[in-house]
Design a protein around this motif. Structure first.
Motif, PDB file in Angstrom:
ATOM      1  N   ARG A 234     -19.957 -53.532  13.707  1.00 58.46           N
ATOM      2  CA  ARG A 234     -18.835 -53.783  14.608  1.00 58.46           C
ATOM      3  C   ARG A 234     -17.801 -52.679  14.447  1.00 58.46           C
ATOM      4  N   HIS A 235     -17.336 -52.154  15.555  1.00 60.10           N
ATOM      5  CA  HIS A 235     -16.366 -51.055  15.563  1.00 60.10           C
ATOM      6  C   HIS A 235     -14.975 -51.567  15.208  1.00 60.10           C
ATOM      7  N   LEU A 236     -14.184 -50.699  14.596  1.00 56.48           N
ATOM      8  CA  LEU A 236     -12.810 -51.031  14.224  1.00 56.48           C
ATOM      9  C   LEU A 236     -12.015 -51.536  15.422  1.00 56.48           C
ATOM     10  N   ASN A 237     -12.185 -50.921  16.584  1.00 54.50           N
ATOM     11  CA  ASN A 237     -11.464 -51.367  17.788  1.00 54.50           C
ATOM     12  C   ASN A 237     -11.866 -52.785  18.180  1.00 54.50           C
ATOM     13  N   ASP A 238     -13.141 -53.142  18.015  1.00 51.91           N
ATOM     14  CA  ASP A 238     -13.595 -54.509  18.300  1.00 51.91           C
ATOM     15  C   ASP A 238     -12.987 -55.506  17.328  1.00 51.91           C
ATOM     16  N   LEU A 239     -12.862 -55.089  16.062  1.00 56.20           N
ATOM     17  CA  LEU A 239     -12.215 -55.959  15.079  1.00 56.20           C
ATOM     18  C   LEU A 239     -10.736 -56.153  15.406  1.00 56.20           C
ATOM     19  N   CYS A 240     -10.076 -55.085  15.847  1.00 53.98           N
ATOM     20  CA  CYS A 240      -8.669 -55.198  16.272  1.00 53.98           C
ATOM     21  C   CYS A 240      -8.542 -56.179  17.439  1.00 53.98           C
ATOM     22  N   ALA A 241      -9.444 -56.076  18.393  1.00 50.84           N
ATOM     23  CA  ALA A 241      -9.423 -56.992  19.544  1.00 50.84           C
ATOM     24  C   ALA A 241      -9.700 -58.423  19.093  1.00 50.84           C
ATOM     25  N   HIS A 242     -10.637 -58.589  18.165  1.00 50.63           N
ATOM     26  CA  HIS A 242     -10.970 -59.924  17.647  1.00 50.63           C
ATOM     27  C   HIS A 242      -9.741 -60.603  17.044  1.00 50.63           C
ATOM     28  N   PHE A 243      -8.962 -59.830  16.295  1.00 48.14           N
ATOM     29  CA  PHE A 243      -7.759 -60.375  15.656  1.00 48.14           C
ATOM     30  C   PHE A 243      -6.512 -60.236  16.529  1.00 48.14           C
ATOM     31  N   GLN A 244      -6.687 -59.747  17.747  1.00 50.36           N
ATOM     32  CA  GLN A 244      -5.606 -59.561  18.712  1.00 50.36           C
ATOM     33  C   GLN A 244      -4.468 -58.713  18.122  1.00 50.36           C
ATOM     34  N   LEU A 245      -4.862 -57.574  17.564  1.00 52.50           N
ATOM     35  CA  LEU A 245      -3.901 -56.660  16.955  1.00 52.50           C
ATOM     36  C   LEU A 245      -3.564 -55.526  17.904  1.00 52.50           C
ATOM     37  N   PHE A 246      -2.325 -55.119  17.883  1.00 48.91           N
ATOM     38  CA  PHE A 246      -1.918 -53.910  18.587  1.00 48.91           C
ATOM     39  C   PHE A 246      -2.254 -52.724  17.699  1.00 48.91           C
ATOM     40  N   GLN A 247      -2.286 -51.537  18.276  1.00 47.57           N
ATOM     41  CA  GLN A 247      -2.567 -50.332  17.500  1.00 47.57           C
ATOM     42  C   GLN A 247      -1.611 -50.198  16.312  1.00 47.57           C
ATOM     43  N   THR A 248      -0.369 -50.595  16.492  1.00 42.12           N
ATOM     44  CA  THR A 248       0.631 -50.468  15.434  1.00 42.12           C
ATOM     45  C   THR A 248       0.390 -51.456  14.285  1.00 42.12           C
ATOM     46  N   GLU A 249      -0.401 -52.487  14.527  1.00 43.12           N
ATOM     47  CA  GLU A 249      -0.681 -53.502  13.508  1.00 43.12           C
ATOM     48  C   GLU A 249      -2.019 -53.272  12.805  1.00 43.12           C
ATOM     49  N   GLN A 250      -2.644 -52.188  13.076  1.00 36.68           N
ATOM     50  CA  GLN A 250      -3.992 -51.902  12.591  1.00 36.68           C
ATOM     51  C   GLN A 250      -4.046 -51.611  11.090  1.00 36.68           C
ATOM     52  N   SER A 251      -2.950 -51.228  10.484  1.00 37.45           N
ATOM     53  CA  SER A 251      -2.975 -50.790   9.082  1.00 37.45           C
ATOM     54  C   SER A 251      -3.398 -51.901   8.115  1.00 37.45           C
ATOM     55  N   LEU A 252      -2.973 -53.155   8.344  1.00 42.55           N
ATOM     56  CA  LEU A 252      -3.376 -54.248   7.465  1.00 42.55           C
ATOM     57  C   LEU A 252      -4.886 -54.455   7.550  1.00 42.55           C
ATOM     58  N   LEU A 253      -5.445 -54.407   8.750  1.00 44.90           N
ATOM     59  CA  LEU A 253      -6.886 -54.524   8.917  1.00 44.90           C
ATOM     60  C   LEU A 253      -7.604 -53.397   8.177  1.00 44.90           C
ATOM     61  N   GLU A 254      -7.100 -52.190   8.287  1.00 48.03           N
ATOM     62  CA  GLU A 254      -7.707 -51.053   7.591  1.00 48.03           C
ATOM     63  C   GLU A 254      -7.645 -51.231   6.074  1.00 48.03           C
ATOM     64  N   GLN A 255      -6.559 -51.808   5.560  1.00 48.38           N
ATOM     65  CA  GLN A 255      -6.458 -52.095   4.124  1.00 48.38           C
ATOM     66  C   GLN A 255      -7.533 -53.088   3.699  1.00 48.38           C
ATOM     67  N   ARG A 256      -7.693 -54.144   4.491  1.00 46.75           N
ATOM     68  CA  ARG A 256      -8.710 -55.162   4.179  1.00 46.75           C
ATOM     69  C   ARG A 256     -10.113 -54.549   4.217  1.00 46.75           C
ATOM     70  N   ILE A 257     -10.371 -53.717   5.217  1.00 50.02           N
ATOM     71  CA  ILE A 257     -11.671 -53.052   5.334  1.00 50.02           C
ATOM     72  C   ILE A 257     -11.910 -52.154   4.125  1.00 50.02           C
ATOM     73  N   ASN A 258     -10.901 -51.405   3.718  1.00 46.71           N
ATOM     74  CA  ASN A 258     -11.045 -50.517   2.553  1.00 46.71           C
ATOM     75  C   ASN A 258     -11.335 -51.299   1.278  1.00 46.71           C
ATOM     76  N   THR A 259     -10.719 -52.457   1.120  1.00 47.03           N
ATOM     77  CA  THR A 259     -11.000 -53.304  -0.039  1.00 47.03           C
ATOM     78  C   THR A 259     -12.445 -53.782  -0.005  1.00 47.03           C
ATOM     79  N   LEU A 260     -12.902 -54.247   1.152  1.00 44.64           N
ATOM     80  CA  LEU A 260     -14.286 -54.714   1.276  1.00 44.64           C
ATOM     81  C   LEU A 260     -15.279 -53.573   1.050  1.00 44.64           C
TER      82      LEU A 260
END
Length: 127
Positions: free
Chosen positions: A17-43
């Motif tokens: 699954r692409h990062l953009n699809d994950l952002c859409a799944h969580f209904q995140l704006f581009q500016t809110e993407q950093s928390l998702l990226e942190q979680r992805i980096n931890t995983l």
């Protein structure tokens, strides 16, 4: 969004699954993407997901093995096996009857304070 939700939203299918699809799944704006990226980096760090192409992620596992070290106060830390990742804090409520030096199967979760912690799912081998 917590780390469990990110792991659940990442498929184990070969296409990932692409990062953009994950952002859409969580209904995140581009500016809110950093928390998702942190979680992805931890995983990624704990090798529960892998990056199969740029910004495309696939789930590898839901749990990871580790060795438990408890202290006198009742909580402990788990040293993950097979990965060069930081030890995970294990609250006394998350020990699931595991004891000092036991080899355990762990899952990750996001605590109320926002930090990633471990939870013992199963004792694999007695210490």
């Amino acid at each position: 969004m917590n780390i469990e939700q990110v792991l659940e939203a990442t498929p184990s299918a070969s296409s990932g699954r692409h990062l953009n699809d994950l952002c859409a799944h969580f209904q995140l704006f581009q500016t809110e993407q950093s928390l998702l990226e942190q979680r992805i980096n931890t995983l990624l760090q704990y090798r529960l997901i892998e990056e199969i192409s740029p910004n495309v992620y696939r789930r590898v596992s839901d749990q990871l093995p580790g060795t438990l070290s408890l202290n006198a106060k009742g909580f402990g830390f788990a040293s993950p096996e097979l990965v060069d990742a930081p030890n995970l804090f294990i609250d006394h409520l998350d020990l699931n009857d595991a004891r000092h030096k036991d080899r355990v199967s762990l899952s990750l979760y996001t605590a109320k304070d926002g930090r990633v912690r471990g939870r013992v799912r199963q004792v694999l081998e007695l210490g």
